[in-house]
Design an enzyme around this catalytic site. Structure first.
Site, PDB file in Angstrom:
ATOM      1  CG  ASP A 135      43.154  42.175  33.530  1.00  0.00           C
ATOM      2  OD1 ASP A 135      41.963  42.413  33.862  1.00  0.00           O
ATOM      3  OD2 ASP A 135      43.747  41.162  33.899  1.00  0.00           O
ATOM      4  CE1 TYR A 136      37.253  45.796  37.520  1.00  0.00           C
ATOM      5  CE2 TYR A 136      38.706  47.491  38.347  1.00  0.00           C
ATOM      6  CZ  TYR A 136      37.451  46.910  38.288  1.00  0.00           C
ATOM      7  OH  TYR A 136      36.407  47.442  39.005  1.00  0.00           O
TER       8      TYR A 136
END
Ligand code: BGC
Length: 757
Positions: A284-285
């Protein structure tokens, strides 16, 4: 007969053989390409960047993107769309990088690309997997017409805590329904041929357990037993993997003390070794970097940990890009680990057909023809209507008549932006239909009065917090008293009042946890003032999570949960309120009576001191509120009424290979055609481990004309009775079961059967 069987066997053998050959071809292609790649180029493929025109959800956006593409130090790009921009970036990669390796282009296409459908929690309330698959198909067509080939959806995190704002992005609390929806969405996005120019690769997220964040606070710790994971939280991810999802996104939270992004058990032992996942895993980011704050070491340590765990692509943080070379020299990672990750990313590009034609998804003539078409908008309108849930309808307040005067009131009644909901990254508010417009379109002959009545919030600092991506949620400078009075005056002149209240779009979604689930601002005061006018009142809720509204349930004669319904929200709400569509949505998440009841979900376990029976003092309950939710899972009314006859079982005993059928007659007893979702639940009465009081095991959505009766039949086999036991074996156990069929998880008919082996 024999011939048919033979033909089928031969055909499936041929298909398998073809798949094997194409798999071998892909492996050979990728191996040959990799033999030419430098270490730097291989690590480059693991680097996913965003040039920042999308929605940056972490604290950084990537820099030096163009230069890095030229140097072969970027594997993919996300956060941009449109053939022009994507052509530019792809041209850089395939014309100016040494090996001409195409980029993969991703985006958060969560509930539609430009034609926005209801937020996923709303969509799930349709209980219609065909419809949901169609929304994903349309999203895939629009996204690919805009140059994209990879979408960060479906989000399948089971969520039982509405304080967590991201409950809006998933399908609610149930693993069975969640799994069906996960499968439908993967099918919708990917179709049967990923290399077609109008299919895209899906990315199931957030792996795993992200919905179980403690106290409903986003990104918070999760901690649960394996048995709960296996039975209650993992099934939808597994369903997406079984449906052939091309990629998986790791989650921000920790699992057993190790963040998912660096969790070898999760990403390798479970996902690849047990479930046989063949695609690639993206972080994820900046979730690789965030392991530093989790306390797992410095950037080089956490990047090595992630790679070794089985993570293939690093989103935005560039930990892989900047540390893996040294980690390799220091022996902290192996060449094989880098090669494996690179191979998996390249294989994804191969499957998408990007090596055949890197410009496959880039066609400047497509957006105009394929995006926001009348057809897509019509699908959005139908879908939105089917996602709405009628929570209350006394004295037949609904449907509304297309005559007389209606006072349309509320901060969300004439708004174009909020209805798109969270994660509508490419949604265009100028294209959305407000409720006021919808009313005009559907019931033009009605005399309409409008008053805003209140702000969503009167607090400017809060308004800024909930508007991270644009202009702060608008605040009318008038006092709440003045605005409420204006609304009351309008109500006084009308035959019926429709009040549209709820949350701003970004009050649900990422990093939008709340500890109070009341209507924000002065909206409750507004509704209470409208109730006092004595006029028939319909309350339409626009929100991305259950709200705590027992007071509203007591006071308002009619309540419609419309969710954030997307581009066509206004038309769809009007369709429902004026009866062009008879509502059929059913909740997929329980509505608590107050925040203190959370987590609250229908498929809970019994305690040794259950609510029913026993000493009234020593019960598992609260002193100040009932145990039950305000509205249970599966709940939703219609403008007509349905009755259920007693359940008929074909036999009382199930044996392996010998299923039984349960039949029930359902009758439409009202005077209008309507749809009903008939729900089947079971309870395993005695087990080697404790079992939930109810588990959804089937559902059928049927349409019945006024007075019509239909026989609904479910087949239940030994397989449906399986669960993961304390050794995590998927077993069924002989004994007594209860079976329930009904209109929601609370109001059911009951029967019993045995499992014998
Ligand atoms: C979210 C993901 C999303 C990603 C890329 C993250 O903050 O958790 O759901 O796909 O950003 O935008």
């Amino acid at each position: 007969m024999r011939r048919t069987v033979l033909t089928i066997v031969t055909l499936s053998f041929l298909l398998q053989a073809t798949a094997q050959t194409s798999d071998a071809k892909m492996k050979a292609y990728v191996a040959s390409l990799m033999s030419k790649m430098t270490l730097d180029e291989k690590i480059g493929q693991l680097n996913l960047v965003t040039p920042g025109s999308g929605v940056p959800t972490g604290s950084v956006v990537s820099r030096g993107v163009e230069d890095n593409i030229r140097k072969g130090r970027v594997g993919g790009l996300f956060g941009i769309f449109g053939p022009d921009k994507i052509r530019q970036a792809q041209t850089l990669a395939v014309k100016e990088s040494r090996l001409h390796i195409p980029l993969i282009f991703g985006l958060d296409v969560i509930h539609g690309h430009k034609t926005i459908f209801p937020v996923p929690l709303g969509l799930s309330c349709s209980w219609d997997t065909t419809l949901i698959e169609r929304t994903a198909r349309i999203a895939a067509i629009e996204a690919s017409a805009d140059g994209l080939c990879w979408v960060y959806s479906p989000m399948v995190d089971i969520a039982r805590d509405p304080r967590w704002g991201r409950i809006a992005e998933g399908s609610g609390e149930d693993p069975y329904l969640g799994s069906k929806i996960a499968r439908a969405m993967v099918k919708g996005y990917q179709g049967t041929d990923l290399s077609k120019d109008n299919t895209v690769m899906a990315c199931v997220k957030h792996f795993a357990l992200y919905g179980a964040a403690e106290a409903g606070r986003d990104y918070n710790t999760t901690d649960m037993s394996r048995i709960r994971m296996y039975n209650e939280y993992l099934p939808p991810y597994k369903a997406a993997v079984d449906a052939g999802v091309g990629s998986v996104m790791s989650s921000f939270n920790e699992i057993d003390g190790i963040p998912a992004t660096g969790n070898h058990w999760l990403l390798t032992e479970l996902l690849r070794n047990k479930w046989g996942f063949k695609g690639f895993v993206v972080s994820d980011y900046t979730s690789v970097n965030e392991m530093i704050a989790h306390g797992m070491g410095d950037l080089s340590t956490v990047s090595a940990l992630a790679l070794k765990a089985g993570l293939d692509m690093d989103m935005v943080g560039e930990g892989f890009l900047t540390t893996l070379q040294n980690s390799l020299k220091a022996g902290k990672v192996t060449p094989k680990e880098i090669n494996d990750a690179c191979q998996r990313v390249l294989e994804a590009k191969y499957k998408l057909g990007l090596f055949d034609d890197p410009f496959r998804y880039i066609n400047e003539s497509r957006p105009d023809k394929e995006i926001l078409t009348a057809q897509n908008r019509q699908a959005a309108r139908e879908t939105a209507a089917r996602s709405m849930v009628l929570l209350k309808n006394e004295r037949q307040t609904l449907p509304l008549k297309k005559s007389g005067t209606i006072a349309l009131i509320g901060p969300l009644a004439d708004n174009h932006a909020e209805m798109l909901g969270t994660w509508a990254v490419s949604g265009d508010k100028t294209k959305s239909v407000s409720i006021q417009e919808g009313f005009k379109n559907v019931a033009g002959s009605v005399q309409m009065l409008f008053a805003k009545g209140s702000n969503i919030t009167d607090d400017t600092a809060f308004a800024k917090r909930i508007s991270p991506f644009g202009k702060p949620t608008e605040i009318d400078p008038r006092t709440p008293e003045v605005m409420i009075q204006e609304a009351v005056d309008a109500a006084g002149k009308a035959d019926v009042v429709v009040a549209v209240v709820g949350e701003a779009a970004e009050m649900s979604g990422e990093s939008s946890s709340r500890t109070s689930l009341d209507l924000p601002g002065s909206q409750r005061r507004l509704i209470e003032a409208l109730v006092k006018t004595g006029k028939p009142l319909v309350v339409v809720l626009m929100n991305g999570r259950p709200l705590t509204i027992p007071w509203l349930d007591e006071q308002a004669p009619a309540i419609v949960e419309a969710w954030f319904a997307g581009t066509e929200a206004g038309n769809a709400i009007a369709d429902v309120l004026f009866g062009s569509y008879n509502p059929s949505g059913k909740l997929t998440t329980s509505f608590p009576r107050n925040v203190g009841q959370i987590p609250i979900y229908y498929n809970h376990k019994n305690t040794g001191r259950p609510y029913e029976g026993g000493n009234p003092k020593f019960k598992s309950d609260y002193l100040d509120v009932d145990n039950s939710p305000l509205y249970p899972f599966g709940y939703g009314l219609s403008y007509t009424t349905f009755t259920y006859d007693t359940i008929q079982l074909s036999q009382n005993t199930i044996r392996p290979g010998q299923p039984i059928t349960a039949t029930v007659l359902v009758k439409n007893t009202g005077n209008m055609a309507g749809e009903e979702t008939v729900q089947l639940y079971i309870r395993d009465l005695v087990g080697s481990v404790t079992r939930p009081v109810k588990e959804l095991k089937g559902f059928q959505k049927i349409k019945l004309n006024a007075g019509e009766m239909k026989k609904v039949e479910f087949t239940i086999s030994e397989n449906d009775l399986r669960f993961y036991n304390s050794e995590l074996k998927y077993v069924s156990e002989p004994g007594e079961f209860k079976l329930f069929i009904g209109t929601n998880s609370r109001d059911v008919k009951e029967a019993g059967f045995r499992l014998e082996k």
